[in-house]
Motif scaffolding. Structure first.
Motif, short mmCIF file in Angstrom:
data_model
loop_
_atom_site.label_atom_id
_atom_site.label_comp_id
_atom_site.label_asym_id
_atom_site.label_seq_id
_atom_site.Cartn_x
_atom_site.Cartn_y
_atom_site.Cartn_z
N HIS A 61 18.53 3.28 -5.12
CA HIS A 61 19.03 2.68 -3.89
C HIS A 61 19.08 1.41 -3.75
O HIS A 61 18.38 0.66 -4.67
CB HIS A 61 18.09 3.29 -2.78
CG HIS A 61 18.72 3.43 -1.32
ND1 HIS A 61 18.87 2.22 -0.74
CD2 HIS A 61 18.93 4.42 -0.71
CE1 HIS A 61 19.46 2.43 0.41
NE2 HIS A 61 19.30 3.83 0.51
N LYS A 62 20.08 0.80 -3.06
CA LYS A 62 20.39 -0.67 -3.10
C LYS A 62 19.45 -1.24 -2.38
O LYS A 62 19.02 -2.41 -2.83
CB LYS A 62 21.85 -1.01 -2.61
CG LYS A 62 23.00 -0.57 -3.68
CD LYS A 62 24.21 -1.20 -3.25
CE LYS A 62 25.32 -0.73 -4.21
NZ LYS A 62 26.81 -0.97 -3.85
N THR A 63 18.82 -1.07 -1.27
CA THR A 63 17.89 -1.57 -0.36
C THR A 63 16.55 -1.21 -0.24
O THR A 63 15.84 -1.80 -0.13
CB THR A 63 18.43 -2.01 1.06
OG1 THR A 63 18.87 -0.63 1.54
CG2 THR A 63 20.05 -2.74 1.08
N GLU A 64 16.62 0.22 -0.20
CA GLU A 64 15.38 0.86 -0.10
C GLU A 64 14.79 1.15 -1.49
O GLU A 64 15.49 0.97 -2.46
CB GLU A 64 15.30 1.86 0.62
CG GLU A 64 15.75 2.02 2.04
CD GLU A 64 15.77 3.16 2.74
OE1 GLU A 64 14.55 3.89 3.07
OE2 GLU A 64 16.98 3.75 2.99
N HIS A 65 13.64 1.47 -1.76
CA HIS A 65 12.86 1.63 -2.91
C HIS A 65 11.95 2.71 -2.94
O HIS A 65 11.22 2.92 -2.11
CB HIS A 65 12.27 0.28 -3.62
CG HIS A 65 12.00 0.18 -4.90
ND1 HIS A 65 10.56 0.47 -5.49
CD2 HIS A 65 12.71 -0.38 -5.84
CE1 HIS A 65 10.55 0.46 -6.72
NE2 HIS A 65 11.87 -0.26 -7.06
N ARG A 69 23.18 3.07 -13.76
CA ARG A 69 22.66 2.52 -12.54
C ARG A 69 23.70 1.88 -11.46
O ARG A 69 23.55 0.85 -10.89
CB ARG A 69 21.62 1.49 -12.78
CG ARG A 69 20.42 2.24 -13.44
CD ARG A 69 19.19 1.47 -13.79
NE ARG A 69 19.33 0.21 -14.44
CZ ARG A 69 19.07 -0.94 -13.99
NH1 ARG A 69 18.89 -1.34 -12.68
NH2 ARG A 69 19.25 -2.01 -14.75
N THR A 70 24.96 2.57 -11.40
CA THR A 70 25.87 2.05 -10.63
C THR A 70 26.41 2.99 -9.77
O THR A 70 25.54 3.23 -8.84
CB THR A 70 27.11 1.19 -11.28
OG1 THR A 70 27.44 2.00 -12.33
CG2 THR A 70 26.54 -0.02 -11.98
N VAL A 71 27.85 3.58 -10.12
CA VAL A 71 28.34 4.85 -9.26
C VAL A 71 27.37 6.23 -9.44
O VAL A 71 26.92 6.39 -10.68
CB VAL A 71 29.71 4.83 -9.65
CG1 VAL A 71 30.19 5.96 -8.81
CG2 VAL A 71 30.34 3.57 -9.72
N SER A 72 27.21 6.54 -8.33
CA SER A 72 26.67 7.94 -8.48
C SER A 72 27.87 8.78 -7.57
O SER A 72 28.42 8.61 -6.76
CB SER A 72 25.58 8.30 -7.30
OG SER A 72 24.40 7.41 -7.99
N LEU A 73 27.94 10.23 -8.09
CA LEU A 73 28.92 11.07 -7.52
C LEU A 73 28.09 11.84 -6.51
O LEU A 73 27.34 12.97 -6.71
CB LEU A 73 29.60 11.98 -8.54
CG LEU A 73 30.39 11.61 -9.77
CD1 LEU A 73 30.64 12.63 -10.81
CD2 LEU A 73 31.26 10.63 -9.16
N ARG A 74 28.02 11.12 -5.10
CA ARG A 74 27.38 11.58 -4.34
C ARG A 74 27.73 11.14 -2.74
O ARG A 74 28.22 10.28 -2.90
CB ARG A 74 25.50 11.31 -4.37
CG ARG A 74 25.35 9.78 -4.23
CD ARG A 74 23.96 9.53 -4.24
NE ARG A 74 23.70 8.24 -4.47
CZ ARG A 74 22.37 7.88 -5.13
NH1 ARG A 74 21.19 8.60 -5.00
NH2 ARG A 74 22.00 6.68 -5.01
N PRO A 75 27.45 12.08 -1.72
CA PRO A 75 27.79 11.72 -0.42
C PRO A 75 27.38 10.39 -0.19
O PRO A 75 26.44 9.58 -0.50
CB PRO A 75 27.19 12.70 0.45
CG PRO A 75 26.76 13.85 -0.36
CD PRO A 75 26.42 13.26 -1.98
N GLY A 76 28.60 9.33 0.29
CA GLY A 76 28.17 7.95 0.84
C GLY A 76 28.79 7.12 -0.31
O GLY A 76 28.75 5.86 0.08
#
Lengths: 394, 394
Positions: B99-103, A336-343
């Motif tokens: 997602h860090k802020t949305e859910h 639940r930390t780094v994702s290999l995804r845009p952004g």
């Protein structure tokens, strides 16, 4: 013979806790409460299937060692699996288990108060799987003068770069996963009931490999068949495998709780035209991602190079191609930390570990061929060793 | 061949939902949200390993069918495993995962608003394992005009009395459990690595018995050895079984998610004096409890008769001797409703199912010999059939 062999030295836990305390200072927390079982274990070594009741590890910026708080009958498990001093192991009363009005965290409130932390800036894991709304409600009601905030998975982030001792377990997990995957492929034949294949996987996951026994994985073996491959979390049945169908197998090896996941695509019977080409493109894309998984590159860059290979092959991309892995408990092996995804602009460091879950879906069928790996100076180093192609069982 | 064979008729789900709506009216709820995966499945049939992301089933008093809300990639799983009309299957956007802020529950808020339920009296499962503090925070913030309350595990309570179709699955789960327990006992010998025994258990749990394949159990096999028997949730290692030690084995069979758990005590080598007498008293106590498990008696009465047998044998009691069981998902196979303990005045009805987890601890060792059973007019009817004694492996 000791009843429990600790996987890490006391010094390693001390180093982890010191790092977390630095992060807490930077983030402005006096105290954090960790209910994620992987965070509890990573900080203290605590290991047991007790996460179905409220429990947590408390880290205070000014305290050398964390506190363990949990059910009375699990306090012995904390004594056996951790190096915490006895005074740091704090049990709650058995009668609070599944009590309608009272809650174990009422006693956690008492513990926090007794330590003089009632006005602390407290960081909790708002989205950890077992930190329920009721845990939070009892805690905040009992400590009206504390300042609560989401700690933003602070410990999960601290777990991102693995130590040499952790990497050793990840590699062993990879070997266990390879053995289980190969056993499954060996067992899969048209007419064999699905659950017979899954039984072999569980057996191989648990037996492990010479010198490295296996532990329970955070997710059960996933083996969608035929039309089921379009819904990844449907579990097995006792129906026989068909004579002509696509199946996907997603499993992990777990060694002392450290997970190396892997996905392979298997075709029973003559594969449809074109699928081999897509499989080749997927593996080529993974190889490009692995080559890019070097210190200094970003998480989103790994996704971008994978995607570029697909585009060159005229294929459709998926937006998240992987995520960080390591120590895990049910229900999920992602960190639940780094994702290999845009952004995601996390800068990779040596020792980070990922599952590049590379899959491509066309109208009628898809191919997923993934790898788990560690970031090294020469790129992503794979933990597993299973044929990297569409596997055809004719 | 269909990719999924539903374990229950549509009419059975309709009956369950109607019962829940009656309970909601009595309790003053317009709408309940159920995130407990067992509640989601019991209401709709939804079944998949997707509970590591936020998801739920919504039941409104005025609506015939519930709504399923979950991750887009799991919507197909809802279509396949439930009889819900397509319009009642509502996916959330993939980008909201972690997602860090949305859910995801921001979109659940939108769903509730779009149905005109923004001012409803909404009951949530405050203490369900996956209903995190963050789920609750996003939901309550997004629906400021709704009246939120803990629904007190309303659906868990509705699940208490099993239907004939459910009892059939419980009996099949008992057969699976018996096979797995007997296989483990067969495999346990001094010198055999613990994980080899556990591997056989997983295999037997998954293969099941002729006509009834096994599913994943909500708890991994628990097999404390020697000193480890004093801490029930410590999991296995790859160390060999010692030549002279007490071990306890607690496992369940799972059939379509319905669980029949069982505990047996095994002594490797010559058992200590007196232990056989205690084992006999424990079985006698269980028999007394089973005889008392008839409609009209209370949960606490079952505990009291068990306790009386122990007292007569000069042994110490434990205060909670069992709990309700049925449909379950990780991390726990208990239903979080009735406990066989002093103060629980639930009146037993035919079709309720329990695990009487009967154990006695002396200073040096203990004995636990449990049973899973259904309440019937002639008393508790056992699901499993495994030797009811201290098992000695010399």
């Amino acid at each position: 013979m000791s009843i429990y062999e600790k996987p890490f030295e006391k010094a390693e836990h001390a180093k982890r806790v010191a790092d977390v305390r630095r992060r807490m200072r930077a983030a402005g927390f006096d105290l954090i409460l960790c209910q994620d079982p992987a965070n509890m274990c990573w900080l203290t070594g605590f290991n047991g299937w007790s996460f179905y009741v409220p429990q947590c590890v408390l880290v205070h910026v000014d305290e050398e060692w964390p506190l363990w708080f949990g059910r009375a009958q699990d306090a012995k498990c904390a004594q056996v699996t951790t190096d915490l001093p006895d005074r740091n192991i704090v049990p709650f009363s058995e009668r609070l288990v599944q009590h309608k009005t009272e809650h174990p965290y009422d006693e956690l409130v008492g513990l926090v108060q007794s330590r003089g932390w009632a006005k602390a800036r407290i960081g909790v894991e708002m989205d950890a799987h077992y930190y329920t709304a009721r845990c939070h409600a009892h805690l905040t009601k009992g400590l009206p003068n504390a300042r609560f905030a989401n700690n933003g998975d602070l410990v999960n982030w601290a777990r991102l770069v693995k130590s040499p001792a952790e990497l050793k377990l990840m590699r062993e997990a990879g070997k266990i996963c390879s053995a289980a995957m190969n056993r499954a492929i060996e067992k899969m034949r048209p007419g064999v009931p699905q659950n017979q294949v899954v039984a072999e996987i569980y057996h191989a996951q648990t037996v492990g490999v010479p010198g490295s026994g296996g532990d329970y994985a955070a997710i059960c073996p996933l083996m969608p068949v035929g039309e089921g491959t379009s819904t990844p979390h449907l579990t097995w049945s006792d129906a026989p495998l068909p004579g002509n169908a696509l199946t996907m197998l997603e499993i992990a090896g777990s060694r002392r709780g450290y997970h190396a996941p892997l996905t392979r695509t298997i075709h029973l019977g003559k594969p449809p035209p074109g699928i081999q080409d897509v499989a080749k493109a997927v593996v080529e894309g993974v190889d490009a991602g692995l080559a890019a998984a070097r210190p200094g590159n970003t998480a989103e860059h790994v996704e971008a190079v994978w995607q570029a290979v697909l585009r060159r092959n005229g294929l459709k991309k998926e937006s998240r191609v992987g995520y960080s892995v390591g120590l895990a408990y049910p229900p999920d092996w992602g960190e639940r930390t780094v994702s290999l995804r845009p952004g995601d602009q996390t800068v990779l460091q040596a020792g980070m570990c990922f599952h590049i879950q590379a899959g491509v879906w066309l109208k009628e069928w898809g191919v997923a061929i993934s790898e788990s790996f560690a970031v090294t100076d020469s790129g992503g180093d794979r933990f597993c060793d299973v044929a990297r192609e569409l596997i055809v069982i004719a």
